[in-house]
Structure formats: C-alpha cells, structure tokens
Design a protein around this motif. Structure first.
Motif: not given
Length: 322
Positions: A102-104, A107-108
């Motif tokens: 995932g691209d997040d 932040a995750l």
C-alpha cells in the motif's frame, strides 16, 4: 593488532552507558543482553541498572541503523546516523514478502503508534486491525524507523516494545541535512574507536558503499593513535556480536585460524569470546548468570575468574568490579 584501548576494553572507570555508545558510534543491539554486556566490558563502574536507566531515560535509543541492524545509538547522534542509514528499500521488500502493501504504510504505522506509548508486537498488531501480522508488524515498524517515526522502547516482560519517536523523544528523528557533515562525523567516530583501520573496514562496519566510506575517510581527520597503557594479562568476556569482532572487514588478525569455525559456526552466528591481550582465546556461554568458559588453551586463572565474577555481578545487579 587491534587496539583494545581504542575500543575501551581496558575498562576505564567512569564512562556511563551513553559515553560508551557515543565513543563506539553505535552498538549492535539485536540481542539486548549481549549489547549490555558489551557496554559492561568497556566500563569498570557501569551496572546493568545504569544501562537500563540510560535507555529508559532516552539517553541511548534502540533503533535500526548501520547495516540495517538494530543498534543502541546516543540520542544526540540520531540525526547524522539517520542521514546515512535512512533507506527503506529492504523494509518494503520484506513487507511485500509478508503481503503488506500500500502507499499509506508509513502513515499507517505512524498512526497506529502515535500517542500510545510503548506497545508490544501483539498490541500493535491489534491496532493495525489486520493490515499486518507477525513479522509484518516488525517490518512496518522498521519502515517507520527509516522515516524517523519509530524507535524501540524498553522490553516488557522480555518482549520488545515499539513507540512513536515523537512520543519517546519529543519529535520525529530528523536527518542531518548536510551529508558531508554526517560523513565526517561517521569517520571521526569510527577512526577514534577502531585502530588500525581502513576505509574498506569502515564500509563493512557501516554498510555504506565503499565510495561513500572513502569520501568519509577523506573528510574525517584521523584520531590520535591510542596509547599503550593496557596491563597484561588483559582478560575480557565479550558477548555475541561484539564490536571488537564486528568493527572490521576481517577478523583474521584476532581470531586464530584453527578456531575460526568455533567462533563463527555459520548462519550469521558470532559467539561470545574470551579475549586475552587482544586475541580471541576461547568462547563462553551463559545460562542466566552462570558462565561456562571453553578456552582454546591455558588462560591465567586469576584474571579469568575475576572477569567471570564481574559478568555474574553485572547480570545479577551487583556493582561492577574494577
């Protein structure tokens, strides 16, 4: 021969945990007890309680650093170390192998850690709500660390904990913006604690490309050669993965060829060793605070017994010896 004095193995009185870590630039800390024993070998007065207090008091920080490996680093050194080691390629590859994509992702994991204080892997896995499990959680924390967002907190019931860097240190870890300054500091620190050494040794120790290590070598003035104030026989019990064996490209100068496989049996294992006057003269094991020495030959009984007792005292919380 490598200088035991440059490595502080003459055990000067006075240096605290932070002082020893700063002198060595960083101390490998995949195995926390081994790292603590490595600090003990370099200070005549340091206790296990003082090491733990330095960690809990944020003076030394356990996080990913040189060679992509967990180290203790002094809090003041985090910016320049981070500038040279903040590569998340390996963490992302390992995450993909665990099916965490995932691209997040930064932040995750940053959001899962923020405001929570130190969390165990199980607690963090619960907060991630299925996005990562098992080792995927650890690789997510490593990814966060390479973005300056996470470090490891003190162990809880023998288990590692993970904490947002802003919660633990007051702010995320910011890399030193001047790369030449970071390289210069690396070379100065490395050369102070490793004598004699070469740029190729620095590359092996740091995990940097040889070209970067040579550039650092040119930028960092050499330290004054260490003195020769070490009385013989000097006997030290060094833990697994000690800096005295990890700090150079070759271990041949200090490990007798006939015993190399005993010290390095393969599989990335580097056993605890008995050091006598700068040379590896045996290996040792421990169960709790009980120490068993397997020498390669004769070792002076008095100094060896004193060193064994000092290890036991350190591990059981009694005051360190001379």
């Amino acid at each position: 021969m490598r200088s035991v004095e440059a490595q502080l193995l003459h055990r000067p009185p006075g240096p605290g945990a932070g002082d020893v870590v700063r002198h060595l630039a960083a101390v490998q800390a995949q195995d926390v007890t081994a790292a603590c024993l490595g600090l003990r070998a370099r200070s005549a007065t340091l206790t296990l309680g003082q090491v733990e207090a330095a960690w809990e008091g944020h003076e030394i920080v356990r996080t990913w650093g040189f060679r992509g490996t967990l180290h203790f680093t002094h809090v003041d050194d985090l910016p320049w170390v981070h500038a040279l080691t903040r590569n998340d390629t390996s963490a992302r590859r390992r995450l993909a192998e665990e099916g965490v994509t995932g691209d997040d992702l930064p932040a995750l994991i940053g959001g899962a850690l923020a405001g929570q204080g130190p969390l165990t892997k199980a607690e963090l896995e619960e907060r991630l709500a299925g996005r990562a499990r098992g080792q995927g959680v650890v690789h997510l924390v490593a990814l966060a660390a390479f973005h300056g967002l996470a470090v490891l907190g003190p162990s809880r019931a023998g288990k590692p904990t993970y904490v947002h860097a802003a919660d633990w240190l007051g702010a995320p870890v910011r890399p030193e913006p001047d790369r030449e300054r970071a390289l210069r500091e690396l070379a100065v620190r490395y050369r102070r604690a490793h004598h004699p050494a070469t740029p190729e040794d620095l590359a092996t120790w740091s995990g940097l490309p040889v070209g970067a290590a040579r550039a650092a070598w040119r930028l960092g003035a050499p330290a004054a050669p260490p003195g020769d104030r070490v009385p013989a026989p000097l006997v030290r019990l060094l833990p697994a993965f000690d800096e005295y064996l990890l700090g150079w490209r070759s271990r041949d100068p200090v490990v007798p060829a006939g015993h190399a496989r005993t010290v390095f049996p393969g599989g990335g294992i580097l056993r605890p060793v008995v050091l006598v006057d700068g040379m590896v003269a045996g290996v040792w094991t421990r169960r709790g605070a009980d120490v068993t020495v397997s020498p390669f030959g004769e070792i002076a009984a008095g100094p060896l017994a004193a060193e064994v007792e000092d290890v036991r005292s350190f591990l059981t919380g009694r005051t360190g010896g001379p």
